[in-house]
Design an enzyme around this catalytic site. Structure first.
Site, PDB file in Angstrom:
ATOM      1  N   SER A  31       0.807  -1.219   0.000  1.00 32.27           N
ATOM      2  CA  SER A  31       0.000   0.000   0.000  1.00 32.27           C
ATOM      3  C   SER A  31       0.838   1.266   0.000  1.00 32.27           C
ATOM      4  CB  SER A  31      -0.887   0.070   1.259  1.00 32.27           C
ATOM      5  OG  SER A  31      -1.734  -1.011   1.314  1.00 32.27           O
ATOM      6  N   TYR A  86      -8.393 -10.648   1.344  1.00 33.94           N
ATOM      7  CA  TYR A  86      -9.654  -9.976   1.732  1.00 33.94           C
ATOM      8  C   TYR A  86     -10.410  -9.398   0.544  1.00 33.94           C
ATOM      9  CZ  TYR A  86      -6.986  -5.545   1.639  1.00 33.94           C
ATOM     10  OH  TYR A  86      -6.203  -4.482   1.257  1.00 33.94           O
TER      11      TYR A  86
END
Ligand code: HPA
Length: 270
Positions: A31, A86
């Site tokens: 990220s 996820y």
């Protein structure tokens, strides 16, 4: 039905045809850390959507490009945006790039992530010494790929000690404060509860995050060496009043220059 082994071969052959031959290292950029791939010279870049058998990136802050070329004098293959469990990706998809890196001949991978700190605070860079797999999953479940590695892989040195030592030496030379600790991997997408974090602290974790563990298991299976670096973006739940993705993005933004310089310097030493 196409087997996993056939898919890996097909994708590796496709990338070789595009000129992505013999990378020395794979880079998995977490990220907000994907910008490092923009510094790759003589770059060949492919959108994930154009690569056969490849997943799709859906998280904000993840570009979704595979970039090959020269970084710090090394041939690298960089994932600008990884696949998370996820997001609904099967473990096979999450870890597929690592398989392909190995198939293309990489010797090692640098795996980076944003993580919550247990003890360590926002802005800290942490070399991962080991992990605790709390995902309840294992990407090696299913038929073993014998051509990559054994049924029961040893995880004793999954985060290659020699790489970590080099990372510490580089950090010292650059005056970067590099900590070290155990990364505990969960699936997310919720952040943890304060009670979970207290439990994880008791278990010996220094950082918690939603990635990395699957990729490193697959790397260890195939004998790829690993350097894992966490950018601590927040105190884990219970150590600060609330958690949100905006803070993760903001802190990564703040430390990314340091991070990019550090990873490039480490690359020259590996
Ligand atoms: N928990 C899990 N994943 C994370 C965190 C966190 O606190 N911060 C950044 N990624």
């Amino acid at each position: 039905m196409t087997t996993l082994s056939e898919k890996i071969k097909e994708t590796a052959a496709f990338l070789q045809e595009k000129g992505m031959t013999a990378p020395a290292f794979g880079l998995i950029l977490g990220s907000g850390l994907g910008e490092l791939a923009d510094e790759i010279e003589n770059a060949i870049s492919l959108d994930y959507a154009d690569i056969p058998n490849w997943g799709r990136s859906t998280v904000v802050g993840h570009a979704g490009k595979l970039v090959y070329g020269d970084l710090a004098g090394r041939k690298v293959l960089a994932l600008q945006g990884r696949f998370h469990f996820y997001e609904g990706n099967p473990m096979e998809v999450v870890t597929f790039p690592v398989r392909v890196m190995k198939a293309l001949g990489a010797a090692g991978v640098i795996v980076t992530n944003a993580a919550g700190g247990i003890g360590y605070g926002p802005g800290t860079l942490m070399a991962i010494s080991d992990h605790i797999n709390m995902t309840g999953q294992n990407p090696l479940i299913g038929a073993n790929l014998d051509e990559f590695g054994p049924r029961f892989p040893d995880m004793s040195d999954a985060y290659t000690k020699a790489y970590r030592e080099k990372a510490h030496a580089v950090a010292e030379k650059l005056g970067i404060d590099l900590q070290e600790g155990v990364y505990l991997g969960v699936t997310g997408p919720t952040y943890e509860t304060p009670a979970e974090i207290r439990a994880f602290q008791t278990l010996g974790a220094s950082a918690v995050g939603m990635s990395t563990v699957p990729e490193v298991i697959v790397a260890a299976h195939s004998g790829l060496k690993v350097l894992g670096i966490s950018a601590i973006t927040n105190f884990a739940a219970g150590f600060q009043s609330e958690l949100n993705h905006a803070e993760v993005v903001e802190v990564t933004e703040r430390i990314k220059e340091n991070f990019k310089g550090f990873v490039k310097a480490v690359l020259t030493e590996l």
